[in-house]
Design an enzyme around this catalytic site. Structure first.
Site, PDB file in Angstrom:
ATOM      1  N   CYS A 112     -10.329   0.612  -4.950  1.00 55.51           N
ATOM      2  CA  CYS A 112      -9.619   1.890  -5.050  1.00 55.51           C
ATOM      3  C   CYS A 112     -10.121   2.715  -6.227  1.00 55.51           C
ATOM      4  O   CYS A 112      -9.535   3.745  -6.543  1.00 55.51           O
ATOM      5  CB  CYS A 112      -8.107   1.679  -5.128  1.00 55.51           C
ATOM      6  SG  CYS A 112      -7.601   0.689  -6.520  1.00 55.51           S
ATOM      7  N   GLN A 122       0.839  -1.199   0.000  1.00 56.03           N
ATOM      8  CA  GLN A 122       0.000   0.000   0.000  1.00 56.03           C
ATOM      9  C   GLN A 122       0.879   1.256   0.000  1.00 56.03           C
ATOM     10  O   GLN A 122       1.862   1.325   0.732  1.00 56.03           O
ATOM     11  CB  GLN A 122      -0.912   0.004   1.231  1.00 56.03           C
ATOM     12  CG  GLN A 122      -1.839  -1.208   1.322  1.00 56.03           C
ATOM     13  CD  GLN A 122      -2.958  -1.190   0.288  1.00 56.03           C
ATOM     14  OE1 GLN A 122      -3.174  -0.180  -0.403  1.00 56.03           O
ATOM     15  NE2 GLN A 122      -3.650  -2.306   0.148  1.00 56.03           N
TER      16      GLN A 122
HETATM   17  C1  LIG Z   1      -4.611  -3.713  -4.386  1.00 54.30           C
HETATM   18  S1  LIG Z   1      -3.397  -4.970  -4.266  1.00 54.30           S
HETATM   19  C2  LIG Z   1      -3.797  -5.658  -2.689  1.00 54.30           C
HETATM   20  C3  LIG Z   1      -2.763  -6.570  -2.079  1.00 54.30           C
HETATM   21  C4  LIG Z   1      -2.928  -6.857  -0.593  1.00 54.30           C
HETATM   22  N1  LIG Z   1      -4.298  -7.151  -0.226  1.00 54.30           N
HETATM   23  C5  LIG Z   1      -2.388  -5.716   0.250  1.00 54.30           C
HETATM   24  O1  LIG Z   1      -3.190  -4.905   0.730  1.00 54.30           O
HETATM   25  O2  LIG Z   1      -1.177  -5.626   0.412  1.00 54.30           O
HETATM   26  C6  LIG Z   1      -3.991  -6.120  -5.437  1.00 54.30           C
HETATM   27  C7  LIG Z   1      -3.161  -7.372  -5.542  1.00 54.30           C
HETATM   28  O3  LIG Z   1      -3.797  -8.252  -6.472  1.00 54.30           O
HETATM   29  C8  LIG Z   1      -2.829  -8.892  -7.255  1.00 54.30           C
HETATM   30  N2  LIG Z   1      -3.552  -9.322  -8.466  1.00 54.30           N
HETATM   31  C9  LIG Z   1      -3.845  -8.598  -9.568  1.00 54.30           C
HETATM   32  N3  LIG Z   1      -4.631  -9.315 -10.397  1.00 54.30           N
HETATM   33  C10 LIG Z   1      -4.843 -10.512  -9.789  1.00 54.30           C
HETATM   34  C11 LIG Z   1      -5.592 -11.669 -10.135  1.00 54.30           C
HETATM   35  N4  LIG Z   1      -6.297 -11.741 -11.284  1.00 54.30           N
HETATM   36  N5  LIG Z   1      -5.601 -12.696  -9.288  1.00 54.30           N
HETATM   37  C12 LIG Z   1      -4.886 -12.663  -8.130  1.00 54.30           C
HETATM   38  N6  LIG Z   1      -4.167 -11.586  -7.743  1.00 54.30           N
HETATM   39  C13 LIG Z   1      -4.149 -10.516  -8.555  1.00 54.30           C
HETATM   40  C14 LIG Z   1      -1.732  -7.866  -7.421  1.00 54.30           C
HETATM   41  O4  LIG Z   1      -0.498  -8.482  -7.712  1.00 54.30           O
HETATM   42  C15 LIG Z   1      -1.748  -7.175  -6.053  1.00 54.30           C
HETATM   43  O5  LIG Z   1      -0.852  -7.790  -5.171  1.00 54.30           O
END
Ligand SMILES: C[S@@+](CC[C@H](N)C(=O)[O-])C[C@H]1O[C@@H](n2cnc3c(N)ncnc32)[C@H](O)[C@@H]1O
Length: 463
Positions: free
Chosen positions: A419, A287
């Site tokens: 977001c 974040q």
């Molecule tokens: C907004 S971040 C949130 C990560 C975690 N919850 C945090 O707060 O640290 C979104 C995460 O989703 C992962 N991501 C993106 N597309 C994805 C998908 N189709 N399936 C699984 N993970 C995914 C990204 O790599 C990223 O780590």
């Protein structure tokens, strides 16, 4: 007051004077002239008699776009103009919400969120809102572009030009210091991360430019070529670390004025949240606001019930920011699903470093998968079903298909973090369609000075 002026071009005037009544999600003010909607950069809802230069090229017959030239009467939502951003002043597309007073920003973003929920989600809600400190100097992670001369900076709002020699006021103190003297591979991208020990990590990764567009320094040794905006984390790259505050002793190999010479294996960046330390590569997701991980953990803890003996999913889990909270809530298995293949190793490592547990650490399983391809593993792991779900997808949202697939497992409570209020509204409406109701919606001003926000919404299954 509305007033249109001279030089019509395909029915679009070159100047208008309008009153600004609303905000667009994008930060622009919205005014109306007869049946025309006008999106005005630099205007704030409540401004009156705003003289607008219309961007004729980018306007259509019904929607005009322009920039405020003068403000007749200033909105009470405006700040005193003392907060500025040197990078934005040079055209960078970073701080686009500085006209709004800091103490009004969270409230304005909550009303923009409510508007998007109404327009796109077709439901009414009044979210509560929260600020996050600090308002300036909050960003601990940045991704910069590199220009033809190897200088790193932020891109202009619309276009590819790179703004150099200017610090963005979002950057945590020290994060962008000394960049002017450093040179990187033209066309590459540079990731800056400032960890909780005051260590700055600088990583050069492939920016997706072709080798013909490159010149000068050697290509990063282990980087893969990728498209700009591709969601995969690009590993490796040229790397250096240096200590920029006295918070901790550094074991780094830096500092160096030329990170391109410091090729080496990425060390982890240590970030703390609620007193817990998470160690992860600077290129992995974390974040951006220094206060966000702690606040989001507190909210997830507050918004989800305890279901001892239950099971939980931490979807789009990163390195498991919420997984231990889910394990505490359920005292049962937690599956954390993340597309980045490094998350499993770093997530497990961070978990093992915990001194005390109120749950079994082995109950947390890290699955490397796209969420929409994880169902068979999740079903196999959770034969008794799932009780709690946290999902925190990227900006494009989870999508209605994924929501339908989660809802089919009948979790009793869900926290869905969004977001982007537009994709969030679409996804939240899908939860309502699947028999869930909103028990709480919080808008956190987690990107101060920009039009972005974080929306943390709790759903419970209707009985
Ligand atoms: C907004 S971040 C949130 C990560 C975690 N919850 C945090 O707060 O640290 C979104 C995460 O989703 C992962 N991501 C993106 N597309 C994805 C998908 N189709 N399936 C699984 N993970 C995914 C990204 O790599 C990223 O780590």
């Amino acid at each position: 007051m509305t007033h249109t002026e001279i030089h019509p071009h395909d029915g679009v005037p070159s100047h208008v004077t309008v009153d600004i009544t609303d905000f667009a999600y994008g930060g622009q003010g919205i005014g109306r002239v007869d049946n025309h909607v006008v999106f005005v950069e630099g205007a704030v809802a409540g401004d009156r008699d705003v003289a607008v230069d219309i961007d004729v090229e980018h306007s259509s017959a019904s929607l005009w776009r322009g920039e405020a030239r003068t403000i007749g009467h200033r909105s009470p939502l405006r700040g005193d103009g003392t907060i500025s951003c040197p990078a934005a002043e040079k055209g960078a597309g970073c701080c686009d919400f500085l006209e709004v007073a800091p103490d009004k920003s969270a409230e304005v973003k909550a009303s923009i969120t409510a508007d998007q929920m109404r327009r796109i989600g077709h439901f009414d809600i009044e979210p509560t809102f929260q600020t996050l400190s600090p308002y300036r100097g909050w960003r601990t992670r940045m991704r910069l572009a590199v220009d033809d001369e190897g200088r790193a900076g932020l891109r202009v709002k619309s276009g590819h030009r790179v703004v150099t020699n200017a610090v963005c006021s979002q950057a945590a103190p020290g994060l962008m210091d000394g960049l002017d003297a450093m040179r990187f591979t033209p066309g590459a991208e540079v990731i800056l991360a400032l960890d909780s020990n005051g260590i700055r990590h600088i990583v050069e990764v492939d920016g997706g430019a072709s080798s013909k567009q490159r010149s000068g320094a050697a290509r990063p040794r282990t980087s893969r070529r990728g498209r700009r905006g591709h969601s995969k984390v690009i590993e490796g790259g040229n790397y250096c670390v240096e200590r920029i505050s006295d918070n901790a002793a550094s074991t780094s190999s830096g500092p160096s004025s030329n990170p391109a010479e410091n090729s080496g294996a990425a060390e982890g960046a240590a970030h703390s949240a609620e007193g817990r330390t998470f160690v992860l590569p600077p290129t992995a997701f974390w974040q951006a606001h220094s206060g966000a991980p702690t606040r989001y953990r507190e909210l997830v803890r507050e918004l989800l019930p305890e279901v001892h003996g239950g099971a939980a999913w931490d979807l789009y889990g990163g390195i498991g920011l919420f997984a231990d909270i889910l394990a505490e809530k359920t005292r049962g298995p937690v599956d954390s699903v993340e597309i980045d293949k490094n998350a499993r190793t770093w997530g497990r490592r961070s978990l093992n470093a915990l001194a005390e547990f109120s749950f079994s650490p082995s109950s947390i399983r890290f699955l490397t998968s796209r969420v929409d391809r994880a169902w068979s593993s999740l079903r196999r792991n959770n034969k008794g079903g799932v009780d709690l779900v946290v999902l925190d997808p990227p900006r494009k949202g989870a999508g209605t298909k994924v929501i339908g697939q989660i809802a089919a497992a009948h979790p009793q409570a869900v926290v869905h973090i969004a977001c982007d209020p537009a994709t969030g509204a679409r996804d939240y409406a899908a939860w309502l369609d699947h028999g869930y109701e909103i028990s709480s919606m919080r808008v956190v001003d987690a990107f101060p000075g920009t039009h972005h926000m974080e929306i943390i919404t709790a759903f419970t299954k209707r009985s």
